[in-house]
Motif scaffolding. Sequence first.
Motif, mmCIF file in Angstrom:
data_model
loop_
_atom_site.group_PDB
_atom_site.id
_atom_site.type_symbol
_atom_site.label_atom_id
_atom_site.label_comp_id
_atom_site.label_asym_id
_atom_site.label_seq_id
_atom_site.Cartn_x
_atom_site.Cartn_y
_atom_site.Cartn_z
ATOM 1 N N GLY A 44 2.610 -2.296 -6.134
ATOM 2 C CA GLY A 44 1.582 -2.210 -5.324
ATOM 3 C C GLY A 44 1.527 -3.365 -4.344
ATOM 4 O O GLY A 44 2.100 -4.554 -4.685
ATOM 5 N N GLY A 45 0.213 -3.152 -3.586
ATOM 6 C CA GLY A 45 0.040 -4.468 -2.448
ATOM 7 C C GLY A 45 -0.983 -5.431 -2.653
ATOM 8 O O GLY A 45 -0.809 -6.596 -2.169
ATOM 9 N N GLY A 46 -1.981 -4.987 -3.450
ATOM 10 C CA GLY A 46 -3.111 -6.008 -3.591
ATOM 11 C C GLY A 46 -3.782 -6.361 -2.477
ATOM 12 O O GLY A 46 -3.935 -5.728 -1.501
ATOM 13 N N CYS A 66 -1.199 1.041 10.068
ATOM 14 C CA CYS A 66 -1.843 0.347 8.910
ATOM 15 C C CYS A 66 -1.120 0.340 7.440
ATOM 16 O O CYS A 66 -0.804 -0.383 6.550
ATOM 17 C CB CYS A 66 -3.221 0.354 8.751
ATOM 18 S SG CYS A 66 -4.247 -0.394 9.945
ATOM 19 N N PRO A 114 3.634 6.848 4.886
ATOM 20 C CA PRO A 114 2.207 6.486 5.221
ATOM 21 C C PRO A 114 1.327 7.818 4.635
ATOM 22 O O PRO A 114 1.617 9.022 4.133
ATOM 23 C CB PRO A 114 2.353 6.415 6.649
ATOM 24 C CG PRO A 114 3.528 6.437 7.185
ATOM 25 C CD PRO A 114 4.348 6.845 5.845
ATOM 26 N N ASP A 119 0.246 4.859 -6.266
ATOM 27 C CA ASP A 119 -0.088 5.749 -7.422
ATOM 28 C C ASP A 119 0.543 7.088 -7.095
ATOM 29 O O ASP A 119 1.195 7.265 -7.909
ATOM 30 C CB ASP A 119 -1.512 6.198 -7.225
ATOM 31 C CG ASP A 119 -2.775 4.991 -7.279
ATOM 32 O OD1 ASP A 119 -2.182 4.046 -7.848
ATOM 33 O OD2 ASP A 119 -3.760 5.311 -6.961
ATOM 34 N N VAL A 121 3.312 7.445 -5.231
ATOM 35 C CA VAL A 121 4.833 7.044 -5.411
ATOM 36 C C VAL A 121 5.322 7.299 -6.866
ATOM 37 O O VAL A 121 6.276 7.630 -7.381
ATOM 38 C CB VAL A 121 5.106 5.609 -4.912
ATOM 39 C CG1 VAL A 121 6.824 5.394 -5.082
ATOM 40 C CG2 VAL A 121 4.753 5.747 -3.285
ATOM 41 N N LYS A 174 -7.367 6.269 3.088
ATOM 42 C CA LYS A 174 -7.557 5.096 4.306
ATOM 43 C C LYS A 174 -6.700 4.103 3.869
ATOM 44 O O LYS A 174 -6.733 3.703 2.578
ATOM 45 C CB LYS A 174 -9.087 4.781 4.232
ATOM 46 C CG LYS A 174 -9.368 4.099 5.558
ATOM 47 C CD LYS A 174 -11.052 3.927 5.540
ATOM 48 C CE LYS A 174 -11.430 3.243 6.915
ATOM 49 N NZ LYS A 174 -11.725 1.881 6.724
ATOM 50 N N ALA A 175 -5.884 3.282 4.665
ATOM 51 C CA ALA A 175 -5.041 2.237 4.368
ATOM 52 C C ALA A 175 -5.820 1.086 3.453
ATOM 53 O O ALA A 175 -7.038 0.891 3.992
ATOM 54 C CB ALA A 175 -4.561 1.442 5.684
ATOM 55 N N ILE A 177 -7.136 1.370 0.519
ATOM 56 C CA ILE A 177 -8.316 1.969 -0.066
ATOM 57 C C ILE A 177 -7.916 1.596 -1.529
ATOM 58 O O ILE A 177 -7.096 1.398 -2.049
ATOM 59 C CB ILE A 177 -8.348 3.585 0.022
ATOM 60 C CG1 ILE A 177 -9.851 4.070 -0.395
ATOM 61 C CG2 ILE A 177 -7.309 4.155 -0.586
ATOM 62 C CD1 ILE A 177 -9.987 5.542 0.059
HETATM 63 P P1 UTP Z 1 -1.252 0.180 -2.730
HETATM 64 O O1 UTP Z 1 -0.563 1.249 -3.563
HETATM 65 O O2 UTP Z 1 -0.958 -1.170 -3.444
HETATM 66 O O3 UTP Z 1 -2.703 0.418 -2.572
HETATM 67 O O4 UTP Z 1 -0.611 0.137 -1.441
HETATM 68 P P2 UTP Z 1 -3.992 0.064 -3.447
HETATM 69 O O5 UTP Z 1 -4.670 1.531 -3.807
HETATM 70 O O6 UTP Z 1 -4.591 -0.644 -2.551
HETATM 71 O O7 UTP Z 1 -3.885 -0.437 -4.695
HETATM 72 P P3 UTP Z 1 -3.368 -2.248 -5.368
HETATM 73 O O8 UTP Z 1 -4.362 -2.759 -4.770
HETATM 74 O O9 UTP Z 1 -1.983 -2.348 -5.265
HETATM 75 O O10 UTP Z 1 -3.841 -1.735 -6.955
HETATM 76 C C1 UTP Z 1 -1.202 -0.754 -0.133
HETATM 77 C C2 UTP Z 1 -1.165 0.182 0.934
HETATM 78 O O11 UTP Z 1 -0.134 0.521 1.402
HETATM 79 C C3 UTP Z 1 -0.115 1.698 1.915
HETATM 80 C C4 UTP Z 1 -1.732 2.326 2.146
HETATM 81 O O12 UTP Z 1 -2.254 1.806 3.208
HETATM 82 C C5 UTP Z 1 -1.861 1.501 0.875
HETATM 83 O O13 UTP Z 1 -3.508 1.255 0.690
HETATM 84 N N1 UTP Z 1 0.731 2.673 1.224
HETATM 85 C C6 UTP Z 1 1.319 2.169 0.099
HETATM 86 C C7 UTP Z 1 1.328 3.713 2.004
HETATM 87 O O14 UTP Z 1 0.878 4.148 3.138
HETATM 88 N N2 UTP Z 1 2.357 4.589 1.241
HETATM 89 C C8 UTP Z 1 2.769 4.218 0.235
HETATM 90 O O15 UTP Z 1 3.806 5.061 -0.443
HETATM 91 C C9 UTP Z 1 2.180 3.390 -0.491
#
Ligand code: UTP
Length: 221
Positions: A44-46, A66, A114, A119, A121, A174-175, A177
């Motif tokens: 994840g991105g955090g 985003c 996007p 989750d 993925v 929402k990006a 979230i």
């Molecule tokens: P995350 O999966 O990390 O979101 O993706 P998160 O819900 O903030 O979870 P944590 O913080 O890791 O626990 C970060 C962002 O990247 C984009 C979305 O904007 C998401 O909020 N994203 C990620 C996508 O658009 N598609 C994807 O398949 C994954």
Amino acid sequence: MNVVICLGGSVVASPKINKEYIKEFSSLIKKFLSIGYRFIIVVGGGDIAREYINIARELSNDETLCDKVGIMVTRMNAMLLISALKGYAYEDVITDTKGLKFEDKVKILGGTVPGQTTDSVAAEAARESRADLLIYVTNVDGIYDKDPQIYKDARLIKRMKFEDLVNYSIREHKAGIRGVIDYKAAMIIKENRIKTIFLNGKDIKNIEKALLGEEVGTLIS
Ligand code: UTP
């Protein structure tokens, strides 16, 4: 045993990159690889992703853009796990879940398209690869009956039916979230009856417990 792990950005990349955690987590993975487990890991991105996303939002006011920024950050985080698993994992981030299969080498993904979070993925990866177990590694102990950050009397749910997970999911995207799980992921888990555990991965022993079949976090079955 074939396991998909969704390694939440809340653990590896919040508030900054958690280098020690990446080391500790990769040691655990190596230990289980040596006893025959196989892994697909989605990173994840955090907060790191949210920082980029917030700036992209101010600059563009475009949610798809985003999301694309968020995806790039998840893949950067994925590259760090690949670095820690050098020799044990494919050296490129996998960018698509279609036809994903378990192999002896670990496969590592970030975001894919996007409009979702990692989750989804991870749920897609588990469905495609017919995983035995899907683990969501977060910074909370599992799923609560109400938001534990707001309600002091929130209770951890130890077992939940596939059908009920959807009630805890977030429908609107929402990006950047935050939430327990996104709706798309909850639906994939329900429709494919994927055995899933939500746990607090800050203590690495919890992940070990889940891999060994011991009770931890919230089990969806
Ligand atoms: P995350 O999966 O990390 O979101 O993706 P998160 O819900 O903030 O979870 P944590 O913080 O890791 O626990 C970060 C962002 O990247 C984009 C979305 O904007 C998401 O909020 N994203 C990620 C996508 O658009 N598609 C994807 O398949 C994954």
